[in-house]
Structure formats: structure tokens, C-alpha cells
Write a protein that holds these residues in place. Structure first.
Motif, PDB file in Angstrom:
ATOM      1  N   ALA A  61       0.823  -1.014   0.006  1.00  0.00           N
ATOM      2  CA  ALA A  61      -0.189  -0.008   0.139  1.00  0.00           C
ATOM      3  C   ALA A  61       0.770   1.183   0.017  1.00  0.00           C
ATOM      4  O   ALA A  61       0.682   2.135  -0.562  1.00  0.00           O
ATOM      5  CB  ALA A  61      -0.821  -0.034   1.373  1.00  0.00           C
ATOM      6  N   SER A  62       2.211   1.134   0.673  1.00  0.00           N
ATOM      7  CA  SER A  62       2.846   2.481   0.667  1.00  0.00           C
ATOM      8  C   SER A  62       3.446   2.661  -0.801  1.00  0.00           C
ATOM      9  O   SER A  62       3.617   4.016  -1.084  1.00  0.00           O
ATOM     10  CB  SER A  62       3.942   2.370   1.851  1.00  0.00           C
ATOM     11  N   SER A  63       3.940   1.767  -1.516  1.00  0.00           N
ATOM     12  CA  SER A  63       4.652   1.814  -2.589  1.00  0.00           C
ATOM     13  C   SER A  63       3.537   2.148  -3.599  1.00  0.00           C
ATOM     14  O   SER A  63       3.610   3.263  -4.642  1.00  0.00           O
ATOM     15  CB  SER A  63       5.291   0.620  -3.224  1.00  0.00           C
ATOM     16  N   VAL A  64       2.343   1.687  -3.462  1.00  0.00           N
ATOM     17  CA  VAL A  64       1.025   2.307  -4.319  1.00  0.00           C
ATOM     18  C   VAL A  64       0.911   3.843  -3.907  1.00  0.00           C
ATOM     19  O   VAL A  64       0.721   4.564  -5.082  1.00  0.00           O
ATOM     20  CB  VAL A  64      -0.237   1.423  -4.104  1.00  0.00           C
ATOM     21  N   GLN A  65       0.925   4.150  -2.758  1.00  0.00           N
ATOM     22  CA  GLN A  65       0.515   5.648  -2.512  1.00  0.00           C
ATOM     23  C   GLN A  65       1.732   6.532  -2.995  1.00  0.00           C
ATOM     24  O   GLN A  65       1.521   7.597  -3.486  1.00  0.00           O
ATOM     25  CB  GLN A  65       0.477   5.682  -0.711  1.00  0.00           C
ATOM     26  N   SER A  66       2.913   6.041  -2.768  1.00  0.00           N
ATOM     27  CA  SER A  66       4.120   6.750  -3.321  1.00  0.00           C
ATOM     28  C   SER A  66       3.881   6.870  -4.807  1.00  0.00           C
ATOM     29  O   SER A  66       4.086   7.935  -5.437  1.00  0.00           O
ATOM     30  CB  SER A  66       5.470   6.111  -2.830  1.00  0.00           C
ATOM     31  N   ALA A  67       3.538   5.989  -5.513  1.00  0.00           N
ATOM     32  CA  ALA A  67       3.421   5.826  -7.194  1.00  0.00           C
ATOM     33  C   ALA A  67       2.309   6.732  -7.452  1.00  0.00           C
ATOM     34  O   ALA A  67       2.681   7.612  -8.331  1.00  0.00           O
ATOM     35  CB  ALA A  67       3.358   4.439  -7.507  1.00  0.00           C
ATOM     36  N   LEU A  68       1.397   6.547  -6.956  1.00  0.00           N
ATOM     37  CA  LEU A  68       0.303   7.239  -7.055  1.00  0.00           C
ATOM     38  C   LEU A  68       0.332   8.827  -7.089  1.00  0.00           C
ATOM     39  O   LEU A  68       0.134   9.698  -7.789  1.00  0.00           O
ATOM     40  CB  LEU A  68      -1.000   7.127  -6.285  1.00  0.00           C
ATOM     41  N   LEU A  69       0.959   9.274  -5.909  1.00  0.00           N
ATOM     42  CA  LEU A  69       1.541  10.928  -5.840  1.00  0.00           C
ATOM     43  C   LEU A  69       2.086  11.249  -7.056  1.00  0.00           C
ATOM     44  O   LEU A  69       2.161  12.247  -7.564  1.00  0.00           O
ATOM     45  CB  LEU A  69       2.300  10.886  -4.234  1.00  0.00           C
ATOM     46  N   ARG A  70       3.093  10.603  -7.568  1.00  0.00           N
ATOM     47  CA  ARG A  70       4.262  10.916  -8.699  1.00  0.00           C
ATOM     48  C   ARG A  70       3.254  10.746  -9.781  1.00  0.00           C
ATOM     49  O   ARG A  70       3.615  11.697 -10.597  1.00  0.00           O
ATOM     50  CB  ARG A  70       5.240   9.871  -8.802  1.00  0.00           C
ATOM     51  N   LEU A  71       2.382   9.949 -10.093  1.00  0.00           N
ATOM     52  CA  LEU A  71       1.531  10.166 -11.270  1.00  0.00           C
ATOM     53  C   LEU A  71       0.563  11.296 -11.436  1.00  0.00           C
ATOM     54  O   LEU A  71       0.396  11.818 -12.358  1.00  0.00           O
ATOM     55  CB  LEU A  71       0.797   8.864 -11.296  1.00  0.00           C
ATOM     56  N   VAL A  72       0.054  11.446 -10.211  1.00  0.00           N
ATOM     57  CA  VAL A  72      -0.670  12.597  -9.984  1.00  0.00           C
ATOM     58  C   VAL A  72       0.023  13.930 -10.337  1.00  0.00           C
ATOM     59  O   VAL A  72      -0.304  14.797 -11.001  1.00  0.00           O
ATOM     60  CB  VAL A  72      -1.384  12.752  -8.345  1.00  0.00           C
ATOM     61  N   ASP A  73       1.079  14.253  -9.746  1.00  0.00           N
ATOM     62  CA  ASP A  73       2.116  15.033  -9.887  1.00  0.00           C
ATOM     63  C   ASP A  73       2.514  15.337 -11.280  1.00  0.00           C
ATOM     64  O   ASP A  73       2.712  16.418 -11.911  1.00  0.00           O
ATOM     65  CB  ASP A  73       3.540  14.995  -9.182  1.00  0.00           C
ATOM     66  N   LYS A  74       2.568  14.283 -12.056  1.00  0.00           N
ATOM     67  CA  LYS A  74       2.789  14.270 -13.569  1.00  0.00           C
ATOM     68  C   LYS A  74       1.540  14.324 -14.206  1.00  0.00           C
ATOM     69  O   LYS A  74       1.701  14.607 -15.546  1.00  0.00           O
ATOM     70  CB  LYS A  74       3.631  13.025 -14.056  1.00  0.00           C
ATOM     71  N   ASP A  75       0.386  14.780 -13.789  1.00  0.00           N
ATOM     72  CA  ASP A  75      -1.121  14.859 -14.511  1.00  0.00           C
ATOM     73  C   ASP A  75      -1.222  13.555 -15.108  1.00  0.00           C
ATOM     74  O   ASP A  75      -1.907  13.926 -16.330  1.00  0.00           O
ATOM     75  CB  ASP A  75      -1.020  16.290 -15.108  1.00  0.00           C
ATOM     76  N   ILE A  76      -1.007  12.632 -14.794  1.00  0.00           N
ATOM     77  CA  ILE A  76      -1.182  11.438 -15.504  1.00  0.00           C
ATOM     78  C   ILE A  76      -2.437  10.708 -15.158  1.00  0.00           C
ATOM     79  O   ILE A  76      -3.097  10.092 -16.113  1.00  0.00           O
ATOM     80  CB  ILE A  76      -0.002  10.220 -15.573  1.00  0.00           C
ATOM     81  N   VAL A  77      -2.692  10.517 -13.862  1.00  0.00           N
ATOM     82  CA  VAL A  77      -3.938   9.787 -13.153  1.00  0.00           C
ATOM     83  C   VAL A  77      -4.519  11.064 -12.498  1.00  0.00           C
ATOM     84  O   VAL A  77      -3.839  12.006 -12.086  1.00  0.00           O
ATOM     85  CB  VAL A  77      -3.602   8.883 -12.356  1.00  0.00           C
ATOM     86  N   SER A  78      -5.873  11.001 -12.134  1.00  0.00           N
ATOM     87  CA  SER A  78      -6.854  11.813 -11.305  1.00  0.00           C
ATOM     88  C   SER A  78      -7.986  10.919 -10.806  1.00  0.00           C
ATOM     89  O   SER A  78      -8.215   9.904 -11.280  1.00  0.00           O
ATOM     90  CB  SER A  78      -7.179  13.007 -12.019  1.00  0.00           C
ATOM     91  N   CYS A  79      -8.397  11.755  -9.771  1.00  0.00           N
ATOM     92  CA  CYS A  79      -9.474  10.881  -8.888  1.00  0.00           C
ATOM     93  C   CYS A  79     -10.941  11.835  -9.162  1.00  0.00           C
ATOM     94  O   CYS A  79     -10.747  12.786  -8.755  1.00  0.00           O
ATOM     95  CB  CYS A  79      -8.971  10.681  -7.455  1.00  0.00           C
ATOM     96  N   CYS A  80     -11.718  10.777  -9.479  1.00  0.00           N
ATOM     97  CA  CYS A  80     -13.305  11.657  -9.426  1.00  0.00           C
ATOM     98  C   CYS A  80     -14.149  10.776  -8.866  1.00  0.00           C
ATOM     99  O   CYS A  80     -14.237   9.541  -9.204  1.00  0.00           O
ATOM    100  CB  CYS A  80     -13.568  11.938 -10.798  1.00  0.00           C
ATOM    101  N   ALA A  81     -14.622  11.016  -7.868  1.00  0.00           N
ATOM    102  CA  ALA A  81     -15.923  10.220  -7.123  1.00  0.00           C
ATOM    103  C   ALA A  81     -15.269   8.835  -6.590  1.00  0.00           C
ATOM    104  O   ALA A  81     -15.774   7.764  -6.918  1.00  0.00           O
ATOM    105  CB  ALA A  81     -17.217  10.089  -8.081  1.00  0.00           C
ATOM    106  N   ASP A  82     -14.208   8.834  -6.182  1.00  0.00           N
ATOM    107  CA  ASP A  82     -13.268   7.884  -5.319  1.00  0.00           C
ATOM    108  C   ASP A  82     -12.919   6.794  -6.579  1.00  0.00           C
ATOM    109  O   ASP A  82     -12.663   5.649  -6.200  1.00  0.00           O
ATOM    110  CB  ASP A  82     -14.345   6.959  -4.491  1.00  0.00           C
ATOM    111  N   SER A  83     -12.778   7.191  -7.873  1.00  0.00           N
ATOM    112  CA  SER A  83     -12.266   6.287  -8.611  1.00  0.00           C
ATOM    113  C   SER A  83     -11.136   7.151  -9.534  1.00  0.00           C
ATOM    114  O   SER A  83     -11.052   7.895  -9.905  1.00  0.00           O
ATOM    115  CB  SER A  83     -13.341   5.835  -9.944  1.00  0.00           C
TER     116      SER A  83
END
Length: 109
Positions: A61-83
């Protein structure tokens, strides 16, 4: 009509193959693994849950959270309505097609 749209989407995706491969080559492995998981799900929910991590063979979970933050910073992924989704729909479609996930060019990703 549907066939024309499908062929058009395929042509656009194929014409961007080099660009998509370049984007992917600049993403570290842990981030790629999470990106593939999100692409396979289309709309990924509870991505730090044990079930999501097991299903996609992610490390923790911690590596997922870390990777997620980087992908959000790069504007590759985003969250909408918990998805979580990939922002560029064509890139998401390309990833799903490349990695064997079921695809449908007009279905929501």
C-alpha cells in the motif's frame, strides 16, 4: 457508423504509439505497475486496498501511495468520485490494448 468511429479511434491511437511509448519509457517501474493496474480496471477504486494490491500483484500500500502521488504530480492520473482514471483517454486505451485488457473503443475507461 460504429465501424467508422472504431477505425478512427484505432488510427489515432496507432498514430500516437511512439509518443505513448516515450511517455511510458520516462515513468519508473513502480509507477508503471500502478498505471497498468489502473488502465486494466478502467476506473480503479480502493487502490491501496489489499484486494487491489493482490489482484494486480503490486508490492504494498505504501508503494502504491508513493507511485500514485508521482503520477498525480505528472498529471497522468486523477481521482473523481473515489475512482482513479488515466487522464488521457487515448493513452488509457493504448495501455489497455497493449497489455491485453479487454477494450472497447467507445466504452468508458
Amino acid at each position: 457508423m460504429y465501424d467508422i468511429i472504431r477505425r478512427s479511434i484505432d488510427t489515432i491511437v496507432e498514430s500516437n504509439d511512439t509518443i505513448f511509448r516515450e511517455i511510458l519509457s520516462n515513468i519508473p517501474e513502480k509507477q508503471k505497475q500502478l498505471l497498468y493496474a489502473i488502465a486494466r480496471d478502467g476506473e480503479a477504486k480502493a487502490i491501496t486496498s489489499a484486494a487491489f494490491i493482490r489482484r494486480h500483484r503490486l508490492s504494498s500500500a505504501s508503494s502504491v501511495q508513493s507511485a500514485l502521488l508521482r503520477l498525480v504530480d505528472k498529471d497522468i492520473v486523477s481521482c473523481c468520485a473515489d475512482s482513479w482514471t488515466i487522464n488521457d483517454r487515448l493513452f488509457a486505451f493504448w495501455l489497455r490494448r497493449l497489455y491485453g485488457a479487454p477494450t472497447h473503443p467507445l466504452a468508458p475507461l
